[in-house]
Motif scaffolding. Structure first.
Motif, PDB file in Angstrom:
ATOM      1  N   ARG A 174       0.309  -7.789   2.580  1.00  0.00           N
ATOM      2  CA  ARG A 174       0.557  -8.131   1.174  1.00  0.00           C
ATOM      3  C   ARG A 174       0.982  -9.593   1.036  1.00  0.00           C
ATOM      4  O   ARG A 174       0.571 -10.284   0.096  1.00  0.00           O
ATOM      5  N   GLN A 188      -6.488  -9.039   1.865  1.00  0.00           N
ATOM      6  CA  GLN A 188      -6.714  -8.262   0.642  1.00  0.00           C
ATOM      7  C   GLN A 188      -7.545  -7.022   0.944  1.00  0.00           C
ATOM      8  O   GLN A 188      -7.230  -5.915   0.478  1.00  0.00           O
ATOM      9  N   VAL A 207      -4.071   1.039   1.295  1.00  0.00           N
ATOM     10  CA  VAL A 207      -3.568   1.583   0.038  1.00  0.00           C
ATOM     11  C   VAL A 207      -4.459   2.728  -0.444  1.00  0.00           C
ATOM     12  O   VAL A 207      -3.976   3.754  -0.938  1.00  0.00           O
ATOM     13  N   ASP A 241      -2.754   4.650  -3.706  1.00  0.00           N
ATOM     14  CA  ASP A 241      -2.766   4.115  -5.065  1.00  0.00           C
ATOM     15  C   ASP A 241      -4.151   3.549  -5.343  1.00  0.00           C
ATOM     16  O   ASP A 241      -4.428   2.387  -5.059  1.00  0.00           O
ATOM     17  N   GLN A 291      -4.327   0.209  -7.446  1.00  0.00           N
ATOM     18  CA  GLN A 291      -4.015  -1.000  -6.694  1.00  0.00           C
ATOM     19  C   GLN A 291      -5.114  -1.313  -5.681  1.00  0.00           C
ATOM     20  O   GLN A 291      -5.472  -2.480  -5.477  1.00  0.00           O
ATOM     21  N   SER A 298      -7.961  -3.001  -7.405  1.00  0.00           N
ATOM     22  CA  SER A 298      -7.635  -4.392  -7.725  1.00  0.00           C
ATOM     23  C   SER A 298      -7.767  -5.286  -6.498  1.00  0.00           C
ATOM     24  O   SER A 298      -8.302  -6.397  -6.572  1.00  0.00           O
ATOM     25  N   LEU A 299      -7.296  -4.797  -5.338  1.00  0.00           N
ATOM     26  CA  LEU A 299      -7.381  -5.585  -4.107  1.00  0.00           C
ATOM     27  C   LEU A 299      -8.820  -5.737  -3.636  1.00  0.00           C
ATOM     28  O   LEU A 299      -9.230  -6.817  -3.189  1.00  0.00           O
TER      29      LEU A 299
END
Length: 390
Positions: free
Chosen positions: A270, A281, A288, A297, A300, A303-304
């Motif tokens: 992170r 990332q 994740v 998640d 999340q 998004s990554l």
């Protein structure tokens, strides 16, 4: 930014400097400002330090002008202003103040307070180097090595970097190590590279600590030692070196040189991901998504994956496409899924290529049978559920 270190003062210094400063003596004003910046006599008072430093600088004292530029650059005792910092660095540099010449060169190099201009930066570095600044000599060597404001010339780079490195400039030692690692203008010598990186790492240069850690991890130029690799990478990672943070996370995730710890691996991934490290990332997104080391998640993770995909990582583009297709971590979008499949396929990502090839074959069969594309899209084969790729 380079700035001279304040001298030590005895207990009567403050009263003497204060009285002389109030009478307008620029040297007393300068020394009083140093007392307020950092000393054993007074508690730090940045606004007072700035006040007296400015009084001295306005009277033309080059040392004070350089210090004032540093304070404006860092926002010490005053609102930060790159433009004003450049103004004072230039005033001191034109008087021959070597630290100011180097600082002004850095402002041109980084485009802070002025338009970035590598040639102008190099000109100021040359002025400082002519006065014996080892740091400026190292910067000139790096400029020749990487073609910053001048044509690449590894022979001149070697000469300047060696000159600075022998005077213990850490960054020059780092770049000299890179030259030996890559065999630029010298015979490739991994042991020599490690020797230079070790000297730079002893001065806590994060880049050198990272390279030393990688050398121990790979057994390149030194005997492989996973524990030492972990120790050096951690030193660099603590200094916010993104590449070191990423490699430290890899060691933790794999349990190399340290007990396997997925949660700590996520922490370091992170840190690197927050600095836009593409692979960090992607790896963090995979962990994740799978709930490895952190609670699962999908929002999340999506998004990554998006962040890594936008930087061009094909595996992230494929996984993002799957998430858009299946509505994982947000609303589904067949159009965006197709877009990211195509991006991944252009880079040869095998699952994306296979998926798009299947779509094409299905479309052709539908058209030959006289069926519409909308019906084709609903075919089970085209809508099969794909798995995220780790």
């Amino acid at each position: 930014m380079k700035t001279p270190q304040p001298a030590r003062y005895h207990s009567g210094s403050y009263a003497w400097f204060r009285a002389a400063a109030e009478r307008g003596d620029p040297y007393a004003q300068f020394n009083l400002a140093l007392l307020y910046r950092a000393s054993d006599l007074l508690a730090p008072d940045p606004p007072c330090a700035y006040f007296w430093m400015e009084r001295s600088a306005l009277q033309g004292l080059a040392f004070a002008q350089n210090h004032l530029g540093v304070m404006l650059y860092t926002g010490e005792g005053v609102a930060a202003s790159d433009g004003q910092a450049v103004r004072w660095f230039r005033a001191a540099a034109l008087q021959g103040e070597v630290a100011a010449q180097q600082n002004l060169g850095m402002m041109y190099r980084n485009g802070r307070g002025v338009l970035a201009n590598a040639e102008m930066a190099l000109a100021w570095f040359f002025r400082a180097a002519e006065q014996g600044s080892a740091r400026a000599q190292g910067l000139i060597g790096a400029a020749y090595l990487y073609g910053e404001g001048v044509r690449v010339d590894t022979l001149l780079a070697l000469a300047w970097l060696r000159k600075a490195a022998m005077r213990n400039d850490a960054r020059a030692q780092f770049h000299l190590g890179v030259m030996y690692q890559q065999g630029w203008c010298v015979a490739t010598d991994a042991a020599q590279a490690v020797a230079w990186w070790r000297q730079a790492a002893a001065q806590q240069l994060a880049m050198a600590e990272r390279m030393l850690g990688l050398a121990y991890a790979q057994g390149c130029g030194v005997a492989a030692d996973a524990a030492r690799a972990y120790a050096w990478l951690r030193r660099a990672a603590i200094q916010d070196d993104a590449e070191a943070q990423f490699n430290l996370a890899l060691l933790l995730a794999q349990g190399c040189g340290v007990a396997q710890d997925a949660a700590q691996a996520c922490v370091w991934y992170r840190c690197a991901a927050n600095q836009s490290h593409m692979l960090a990332q992607y790896n963090l997104a995979c962990m994740v998504a799978a709930g490895e080391g952190v609670p699962a998640d999908p929002v999340q993770a999506r998004s990554l994956y998006q962040q890594a995909a936008e930087q061009g990582w094909a595996a992230a583009q494929f996984n993002l496409a799957v998430m858009y297709q299946q509505g994982l971590g947000g609303a589904s979008s067949q159009a965006l899924a197709l877009l990211w499949y195509r991006c991944a396929a252009r880079q040869g990502q095998p699952q994306a290529c296979q998926y798009l090839a299947t779509l094409v074959r299905t479309e052709r069969r539908c058209r030959s049978a006289g069926l519409g594309w909308q019906r084709c899209r609903r075919s089970k084969q085209a809508r099969r559920q794909l798995q995220l790729q780790a």
